[in-house]
Design a protein around this motif. Structure first.
Motif, PDB file in Angstrom:
ATOM      1  N   LEU A  45       4.957 -10.539  -8.012  1.00 42.52           N
ATOM      2  CA  LEU A  45       4.649  -9.130  -8.235  1.00 42.52           C
ATOM      3  C   LEU A  45       5.375  -8.285  -7.202  1.00 42.52           C
ATOM      4  O   LEU A  45       5.796  -8.775  -6.151  1.00 42.52           O
ATOM      5  N   VAL A  46       5.542  -7.019  -7.526  1.00 42.58           N
ATOM      6  CA  VAL A  46       6.103  -6.045  -6.589  1.00 42.58           C
ATOM      7  C   VAL A  46       4.979  -5.570  -5.685  1.00 42.58           C
ATOM      8  O   VAL A  46       3.892  -5.200  -6.156  1.00 42.58           O
ATOM      9  N   ARG A  47       5.214  -5.584  -4.372  1.00 39.08           N
ATOM     10  CA  ARG A  47       4.217  -5.070  -3.432  1.00 39.08           C
ATOM     11  C   ARG A  47       4.908  -4.322  -2.301  1.00 39.08           C
ATOM     12  O   ARG A  47       5.836  -4.825  -1.677  1.00 39.08           O
ATOM     13  N   THR A  48       4.453  -3.101  -2.055  1.00 39.79           N
ATOM     14  CA  THR A  48       4.930  -2.316  -0.926  1.00 39.79           C
ATOM     15  C   THR A  48       3.725  -1.737  -0.186  1.00 39.79           C
ATOM     16  O   THR A  48       2.605  -1.707  -0.703  1.00 39.79           O
ATOM     17  N   SER A  49       3.975  -1.268   1.026  1.00 39.63           N
ATOM     18  CA  SER A  49       2.929  -0.604   1.799  1.00 39.63           C
ATOM     19  C   SER A  49       3.594   0.322   2.809  1.00 39.63           C
ATOM     20  O   SER A  49       4.768   0.150   3.148  1.00 39.63           O
ATOM     21  N   PRO A  50       2.844   1.300   3.316  1.00 34.61           N
ATOM     22  CA  PRO A  50       3.405   2.124   4.391  1.00 34.61           C
ATOM     23  C   PRO A  50       3.583   1.294   5.648  1.00 34.61           C
ATOM     24  O   PRO A  50       2.862   0.321   5.880  1.00 34.61           O
ATOM     25  N   ASP A  51       4.543   1.700   6.457  1.00 37.52           N
ATOM     26  CA  ASP A  51       4.845   0.962   7.688  1.00 37.52           C
ATOM     27  C   ASP A  51       4.042   1.522   8.857  1.00 37.52           C
ATOM     28  O   ASP A  51       4.591   1.956   9.866  1.00 37.52           O
ATOM     29  N   HIS A  52       2.719   1.541   8.684  1.00 35.18           N
ATOM     30  CA  HIS A  52       1.838   1.954   9.780  1.00 35.18           C
ATOM     31  C   HIS A  52       0.447   1.404   9.506  1.00 35.18           C
ATOM     32  O   HIS A  52       0.174   0.848   8.444  1.00 35.18           O
ATOM     33  N   GLY A  53      -0.450   1.579  10.477  1.00 33.65           N
ATOM     34  CA  GLY A  53      -1.787   1.028  10.372  1.00 33.65           C
ATOM     35  C   GLY A  53      -2.816   2.034   9.893  1.00 33.65           C
ATOM     36  O   GLY A  53      -2.481   3.072   9.305  1.00 33.65           O
ATOM     37  N   THR A  54      -4.076   1.719  10.178  1.00 33.82           N
ATOM     38  CA  THR A  54      -5.194   2.502   9.649  1.00 33.82           C
ATOM     39  C   THR A  54      -5.366   3.858  10.330  1.00 33.82           C
ATOM     40  O   THR A  54      -5.990   4.751   9.756  1.00 33.82           O
ATOM     41  N   GLY A  55      -4.858   4.018  11.527  1.00 35.97           N
ATOM     42  CA  GLY A  55      -4.935   5.311  12.213  1.00 35.97           C
ATOM     43  C   GLY A  55      -6.360   5.810  12.399  1.00 35.97           C
ATOM     44  O   GLY A  55      -6.644   6.995  12.172  1.00 35.97           O
ATOM     45  N   PHE A  56      -7.255   4.928  12.841  1.00 34.70           N
ATOM     46  CA  PHE A  56      -8.643   5.347  13.025  1.00 34.70           C
ATOM     47  C   PHE A  56      -8.778   6.538  13.970  1.00 34.70           C
ATOM     48  O   PHE A  56      -9.686   7.355  13.835  1.00 34.70           O
ATOM     49  N   ASP A  57      -7.866   6.640  14.937  1.00 32.69           N
ATOM     50  CA  ASP A  57      -7.967   7.716  15.921  1.00 32.69           C
ATOM     51  C   ASP A  57      -7.697   9.091  15.333  1.00 32.69           C
ATOM     52  O   ASP A  57      -8.134  10.111  15.897  1.00 32.69           O
ATOM     53  N   ILE A  58      -7.008   9.150  14.197  1.00 32.21           N
ATOM     54  CA  ILE A  58      -6.731  10.451  13.573  1.00 32.21           C
ATOM     55  C   ILE A  58      -7.380  10.601  12.207  1.00 32.21           C
ATOM     56  O   ILE A  58      -7.270  11.654  11.573  1.00 32.21           O
ATOM     57  N   ALA A  59      -8.070   9.569  11.719  1.00 32.86           N
ATOM     58  CA  ALA A  59      -8.680   9.622  10.394  1.00 32.86           C
ATOM     59  C   ALA A  59      -9.694  10.765  10.319  1.00 32.86           C
ATOM     60  O   ALA A  59     -10.484  10.978  11.239  1.00 32.86           O
ATOM     61  N   GLY A  60      -9.653  11.504   9.220  1.00 33.89           N
ATOM     62  CA  GLY A  60     -10.585  12.603   9.001  1.00 33.89           C
ATOM     63  C   GLY A  60     -10.216  13.893   9.689  1.00 33.89           C
ATOM     64  O   GLY A  60     -10.930  14.896   9.542  1.00 33.89           O
TER      65      GLY A  60
ATOM     66  N   VAL B 279      -4.252  -6.962  -7.370  1.00 37.79           N
ATOM     67  CA  VAL B 279      -3.354  -8.068  -7.686  1.00 37.79           C
ATOM     68  C   VAL B 279      -3.575  -8.535  -9.124  1.00 37.79           C
ATOM     69  O   VAL B 279      -2.625  -8.743  -9.890  1.00 37.79           O
ATOM     70  N   ASP B 280      -4.833  -8.676  -9.524  1.00 36.01           N
ATOM     71  CA  ASP B 280      -5.146  -9.126 -10.885  1.00 36.01           C
ATOM     72  C   ASP B 280      -4.582  -8.167 -11.922  1.00 36.01           C
ATOM     73  O   ASP B 280      -4.058  -8.597 -12.968  1.00 36.01           O
ATOM     74  N   LEU B 281      -4.684  -6.880 -11.666  1.00 39.71           N
ATOM     75  CA  LEU B 281      -4.197  -5.891 -12.631  1.00 39.71           C
ATOM     76  C   LEU B 281      -2.683  -5.963 -12.791  1.00 39.71           C
ATOM     77  O   LEU B 281      -2.161  -5.810 -13.901  1.00 39.71           O
ATOM     78  N   VAL B 282      -1.978  -6.197 -11.691  1.00 44.12           N
ATOM     79  CA  VAL B 282      -0.516  -6.318 -11.801  1.00 44.12           C
ATOM     80  C   VAL B 282      -0.140  -7.619 -12.501  1.00 44.12           C
ATOM     81  O   VAL B 282       0.716  -7.632 -13.394  1.00 44.12           O
ATOM     82  N   LEU B 283      -0.781  -8.712 -12.128  1.00 41.67           N
ATOM     83  CA  LEU B 283      -0.451  -9.999 -12.745  1.00 41.67           C
ATOM     84  C   LEU B 283      -0.771 -10.012 -14.230  1.00 41.67           C
ATOM     85  O   LEU B 283      -0.103 -10.704 -15.011  1.00 41.67           O
ATOM     86  N   SER B 284      -1.787  -9.266 -14.641  1.00 36.44           N
ATOM     87  CA  SER B 284      -2.153  -9.222 -16.059  1.00 36.44           C
ATOM     88  C   SER B 284      -1.242  -8.318 -16.876  1.00 36.44           C
ATOM     89  O   SER B 284      -1.342  -8.271 -18.105  1.00 36.44           O
ATOM     90  N   GLY B 285      -0.358  -7.583 -16.189  1.00 39.25           N
ATOM     91  CA  GLY B 285       0.542  -6.676 -16.880  1.00 39.25           C
ATOM     92  C   GLY B 285       0.002  -5.279 -17.054  1.00 39.25           C
ATOM     93  O   GLY B 285       0.673  -4.409 -17.612  1.00 39.25           O
ATOM     94  N   GLU B 286      -1.214  -5.006 -16.554  1.00 39.68           N
ATOM     95  CA  GLU B 286      -1.774  -3.656 -16.664  1.00 39.68           C
ATOM     96  C   GLU B 286      -1.177  -2.709 -15.641  1.00 39.68           C
ATOM     97  O   GLU B 286      -1.253  -1.484 -15.790  1.00 39.68           O
ATOM     98  N   GLY B 287      -0.618  -3.255 -14.580  1.00 38.59           N
ATOM     99  CA  GLY B 287       0.067  -2.458 -13.574  1.00 38.59           C
ATOM    100  C   GLY B 287       1.458  -3.014 -13.346  1.00 38.59           C
ATOM    101  O   GLY B 287       1.698  -4.212 -13.535  1.00 38.59           O
ATOM    102  N   SER B 288       2.387  -2.161 -12.935  1.00 41.44           N
ATOM    103  CA  SER B 288       3.773  -2.609 -12.752  1.00 41.44           C
ATOM    104  C   SER B 288       4.071  -3.043 -11.327  1.00 41.44           C
ATOM    105  O   SER B 288       5.062  -3.732 -11.077  1.00 41.44           O
ATOM    106  N   GLY B 289       3.232  -2.655 -10.380  1.00 41.81           N
ATOM    107  CA  GLY B 289       3.454  -3.012  -8.988  1.00 41.81           C
ATOM    108  C   GLY B 289       2.252  -2.603  -8.164  1.00 41.81           C
ATOM    109  O   GLY B 289       1.381  -1.852  -8.633  1.00 41.81           O
ATOM    110  N   LEU B 290       2.197  -3.095  -6.936  1.00 42.12           N
ATOM    111  CA  LEU B 290       1.060  -2.885  -6.053  1.00 42.12           C
ATOM    112  C   LEU B 290       1.511  -2.141  -4.805  1.00 42.12           C
ATOM    113  O   LEU B 290       2.493  -2.525  -4.168  1.00 42.12           O
ATOM    114  N   VAL B 291       0.776  -1.085  -4.447  1.00 42.67           N
ATOM    115  CA  VAL B 291       1.000  -0.353  -3.206  1.00 42.67           C
ATOM    116  C   VAL B 291      -0.311  -0.397  -2.422  1.00 42.67           C
ATOM    117  O   VAL B 291      -1.340   0.069  -2.916  1.00 42.67           O
TER     118      VAL B 291
END
Length: 339
Positions: free
Chosen positions: A298-313, A107-119
């Motif tokens: 700021l611009v913020r997006t994320s995938p429409d799913h969770g952490t998927g611990f059951d399939i991680a790795g 968040v700090d990087l986007v607000l400072s102008g070093e990043g254009s958006g947050l994912v």
């Protein structure tokens, strides 16, 4: 066209699928096949060693400004190590403080102008709560982090779920159905509609946004025979919004609001509860839906799913939604920069 700063990607829970889908997204976006729109490079805030374990080249950078030169050959990472060992599928509360720190740094990087958006890659609530995290989730935490930042518009956060040509925006989110009549107020509906109207202009380049409003009851209440909210709350809210200059419909039956011909008549739809928005979004594109937060500085997006611990790795996590989230963040950041 304005040259965008890189997008900032936060790793999410390192024991979930976040590192895997970030690595797969980089592989797909750094050298895309065929004629596709150019993508804004991204830099990851997180643990570089966890990303290296995903089998893609990783390069630590000192600043987001280094991302463009690195992105073609490796995943650029602002290395912030997780304090405890990371085992896929086994969330560790000792790492939750680092997860929150990664979000705050992003968040700090986007607000400072070093990043254009947050994912943001997915986080899990239980280990976060165990570490003292006091927010319901990502959205509320980011809203708090940006609360004192000047913003010219109606402030959110408002959750928008997108899939293909559907943009569904939520008045309420994770609440029991029996609480909806008291939570769906004219004031809340109007605020969400204003945020969406302004975001369509600012973040999507839609000059005269057309908004649809979903009804709460079947058949839009059928003149009061199946509920009164349409006549006592929703229609008055729509009339007041039109008086302000918004192009928004009266409440419409939700069962006829999401087919292809109906979607062509609006740019975004104001939905009143979770499943009213999520069912059509996931039906339209189960793997590629995106969560965007509207009404923030700021611009913020994320995938429409969770952490998927059951399939991680296990090497089976699909990156479709994360790739779509990166693309949408790039488009939204470009729209803001070129207003």
């Amino acid at each position: 066209m304005t040259m965008l700063r890189p997008l900032i990607v936060t790793m999410g829970d390192p024991a979930g699928v976040g590192p895997e889908i970030i690595a797969r997204a980089w592989s797909a976006l750094s050298s895309p096949p065929g004629p596709v729109a150019p993508i804004t490079p991204f830099v990851v805030v997180g643990d570089a060693q966890v990303l290296k374990a995903q089998g893609q080249p990783v390069e630590a950078v000192l600043s987001p400004s280094d991302a463009a030169s690195v992105f073609g050959r490796a995943v650029p990472v602002l290395h912030h190590p997780a304090p405890a060992p990371v085992t896929p599928g086994q969330p560790e509360p000792a790492n939750a403080v680092a997860v929150a720190d990664w979000i705050e740094r992003g968040v700090d990087l986007v607000l400072s102008g070093e990043g254009s958006g947050l994912v943001t890659a997915p986080i899990a609530k239980a280990p976060m709560y165990a570490s003292g995290f006091r927010f319901p989730g990502h959205t509320e935490f980011i809203a708090e982090l940006t609360a004192d930042v000047p913003f010219s518009g109606t402030r959110g956060p408002v959750m928008m779920l997108t899939a293909k040509d559907l943009r569904a925006c939520l008045v309420t989110i994770h609440v029991p159905i029996d609480q909806l009549p008291e939570l769906v107020t004219g004031e809340r509906v109007a605020r969400v509609a204003r945020v969406v109207h302004e975001s369509m202009k600012r973040d999507f380049g839609v000059h005269d946004p057309r908004l649809a409003m979903a009804a709460l009851n079947p058949h839009a209440g059928e003149g009061g025979a199946i509920g009164l909210q349409e006549t006592t709350v929703l229609r008055p809210a729509a009339e007041a919004l039109r008086a302000e200059g918004l192009n928004i419909t009266d409440p419409l039956p939700a069962d006829t609001l999401f087919h292809e011909e109906a979607r062509a008549r609006y740019d975004a739809v104001v939905c009143l509860y979770h499943d009213q928005a999520l069912i059509p979004v996931k039906t339209l594109d189960f793997w590629g839906g995106v969560n965007a937060t509207l009404g923030l500085p700021l611009v913020r997006t994320s995938p429409d799913h969770g952490t998927g611990f059951d399939i991680a790795g296990k090497g089976v996590a699909r990156a479709d939604s994360f790739i779509a989230a990166v693309r949408l963040a790039s488009e939204m950041a470009s729209a803001r920069a070129n207003r």
